[in-house]
Scaffold this motif. Sequence first.
Motif, PDB file in Angstrom:
ATOM      1  N   HIS A  39       0.860  -1.186   0.000  1.00  0.00           N
ATOM      2  CA  HIS A  39       0.000   0.000   0.000  1.00  0.00           C
ATOM      3  C   HIS A  39       0.893   1.231   0.000  1.00  0.00           C
ATOM      4  CE1 HIS A  39      -3.662   2.256   0.630  1.00  0.00           C
ATOM      5  NE2 HIS A  39      -2.999   2.983   1.530  1.00  0.00           N
ATOM      6  N   LEU A  40       0.861   1.968  -1.097  1.00  0.00           N
ATOM      7  CA  LEU A  40       1.664   3.187  -1.243  1.00  0.00           C
ATOM      8  C   LEU A  40       0.736   4.386  -1.421  1.00  0.00           C
ATOM      9  CD1 LEU A  40       4.569   2.274  -3.704  1.00  0.00           C
ATOM     10  CD2 LEU A  40       4.759   2.912  -1.297  1.00  0.00           C
ATOM     11  N   PRO A  41       0.398   5.063  -0.343  1.00  0.00           N
ATOM     12  CA  PRO A  41      -0.542   6.184  -0.462  1.00  0.00           C
ATOM     13  C   PRO A  41       0.060   7.339  -1.250  1.00  0.00           C
ATOM     14  CG  PRO A  41       0.320   6.034   1.779  1.00  0.00           C
ATOM     15  CD  PRO A  41       0.858   4.858   1.033  1.00  0.00           C
ATOM     16  N   VAL A  42      -0.601   7.734  -2.334  1.00  0.00           N
ATOM     17  CA  VAL A  42      -0.109   8.840  -3.152  1.00  0.00           C
ATOM     18  C   VAL A  42      -0.815  10.150  -2.786  1.00  0.00           C
ATOM     19  CG1 VAL A  42      -1.634   8.541  -5.157  1.00  0.00           C
ATOM     20  CG2 VAL A  42       0.644   9.513  -5.464  1.00  0.00           C
ATOM     21  N   GLN A  43      -2.089  10.097  -2.469  1.00  0.00           N
ATOM     22  CA  GLN A  43      -2.934  11.221  -2.045  1.00  0.00           C
ATOM     23  C   GLN A  43      -3.376  12.137  -3.189  1.00  0.00           C
ATOM     24  OE1 GLN A  43      -4.152  10.721   0.692  1.00  0.00           O
ATOM     25  NE2 GLN A  43      -2.625   9.739   1.960  1.00  0.00           N
ATOM     26  N   SER A  44      -2.482  12.509  -4.096  1.00  0.00           N
ATOM     27  CA  SER A  44      -2.830  13.406  -5.205  1.00  0.00           C
ATOM     28  C   SER A  44      -1.880  13.143  -6.366  1.00  0.00           C
ATOM     29  CB  SER A  44      -2.713  14.863  -4.760  1.00  0.00           C
ATOM     30  OG  SER A  44      -2.912  15.749  -5.859  1.00  0.00           O
ATOM     31  N   GLY A  45      -2.287  13.574  -7.544  1.00  0.00           N
ATOM     32  CA  GLY A  45      -1.458  13.367  -8.722  1.00  0.00           C
ATOM     33  C   GLY A  45      -0.633  14.570  -9.131  1.00  0.00           C
ATOM     34  N   THR A  46      -0.560  15.608  -8.283  1.00  0.00           N
ATOM     35  CA  THR A  46       0.231  16.787  -8.649  1.00  0.00           C
ATOM     36  C   THR A  46       1.163  17.189  -7.509  1.00  0.00           C
ATOM     37  OG1 THR A  46      -1.300  18.472  -7.829  1.00  0.00           O
ATOM     38  CG2 THR A  46      -1.660  17.692 -10.062  1.00  0.00           C
ATOM     39  N   ASP A  47       2.331  17.661  -7.909  1.00  0.00           N
ATOM     40  CA  ASP A  47       3.307  18.139  -6.928  1.00  0.00           C
ATOM     41  C   ASP A  47       2.758  19.324  -6.138  1.00  0.00           C
ATOM     42  OD1 ASP A  47       5.086  16.226  -7.833  1.00  0.00           O
ATOM     43  OD2 ASP A  47       6.214  17.620  -9.097  1.00  0.00           O
ATOM     44  N   ARG A  48       1.989  20.183  -6.790  1.00  0.00           N
ATOM     45  CA  ARG A  48       1.453  21.364  -6.118  1.00  0.00           C
ATOM     46  C   ARG A  48       0.563  20.975  -4.936  1.00  0.00           C
ATOM     47  NH1 ARG A  48      -2.550  24.997  -6.001  1.00  0.00           N
ATOM     48  NH2 ARG A  48      -4.014  23.771  -7.225  1.00  0.00           N
ATOM     49  N   ILE A  49      -0.324  20.022  -5.149  1.00  0.00           N
ATOM     50  CA  ILE A  49      -1.209  19.595  -4.066  1.00  0.00           C
ATOM     51  C   ILE A  49      -0.428  18.773  -3.043  1.00  0.00           C
ATOM     52  CG2 ILE A  49      -3.251  18.216  -3.491  1.00  0.00           C
ATOM     53  CD1 ILE A  49      -3.918  20.926  -4.780  1.00  0.00           C
ATOM     54  N   LEU A  50       0.506  17.940  -3.488  1.00  0.00           N
ATOM     55  CA  LEU A  50       1.334  17.190  -2.533  1.00  0.00           C
ATOM     56  C   LEU A  50       2.084  18.138  -1.607  1.00  0.00           C
ATOM     57  CD1 LEU A  50       2.794  14.308  -4.725  1.00  0.00           C
ATOM     58  CD2 LEU A  50       0.955  14.171  -3.029  1.00  0.00           C
ATOM     59  N   GLU A  51       2.573  19.237  -2.160  1.00  0.00           N
ATOM     60  CA  GLU A  51       3.272  20.224  -1.328  1.00  0.00           C
ATOM     61  C   GLU A  51       2.315  20.859  -0.324  1.00  0.00           C
ATOM     62  OE1 GLU A  51       5.607  24.417  -1.939  1.00  0.00           O
ATOM     63  OE2 GLU A  51       5.857  22.875  -3.487  1.00  0.00           O
ATOM     64  N   ARG A  52       1.101  21.180  -0.754  1.00  0.00           N
ATOM     65  CA  ARG A  52       0.105  21.735   0.174  1.00  0.00           C
ATOM     66  C   ARG A  52      -0.237  20.733   1.277  1.00  0.00           C
ATOM     67  NH1 ARG A  52      -2.821  26.222  -0.867  1.00  0.00           N
ATOM     68  NH2 ARG A  52      -4.746  25.379   0.010  1.00  0.00           N
TER      69      ARG A  52
END
Length: 168
Positions: A39-52
Amino acid sequence: TDEIPGLARIRFTSPHPAEMSDRVIDAIAECERVAPQLHLPVQSGTDRILERMARDYTIAAYETLVARVRARVPGIALSTDVITGFPGETDDDFTASEALLARVRYDVAFLFKYSPRPGTRAYKWDDDVPEAEKARRLARLIALQERIAGEINRALVGSDVEVLVEGP
């Protein structure tokens, strides 16, 4: 771990993608009792949202990790978590998350629409994605994931596989 009597399976639960080492990947590949599932949680497909979200990885690093895992453990079952409608998520951000699911082709994805949680950083932010839009985006992700999982499962028809029953 292979030497522990009576231990049938070991499974990793939600390692942080930024901390997934080659040593752990090797353990999955080499230890017979480690389940070929991750299980590898990604959460979002964009760096911008990952940073937020204060996630400590980029989409490029995440996809490189997925490639390393799949190269080392062929046939591994991958699962993930994705949140849609996170504060500030644009249509382009959502489309990028959808495209990531299509590229990675997870066996299972736990898909959620964002809701404010007290005590989190985002709780203080404007929840600016309308509820109806969150629901629409979530429905699209669910439909995509159901199609992908169906294709993966249909490819297994006729195969003999070992299963571990965890409950009644």
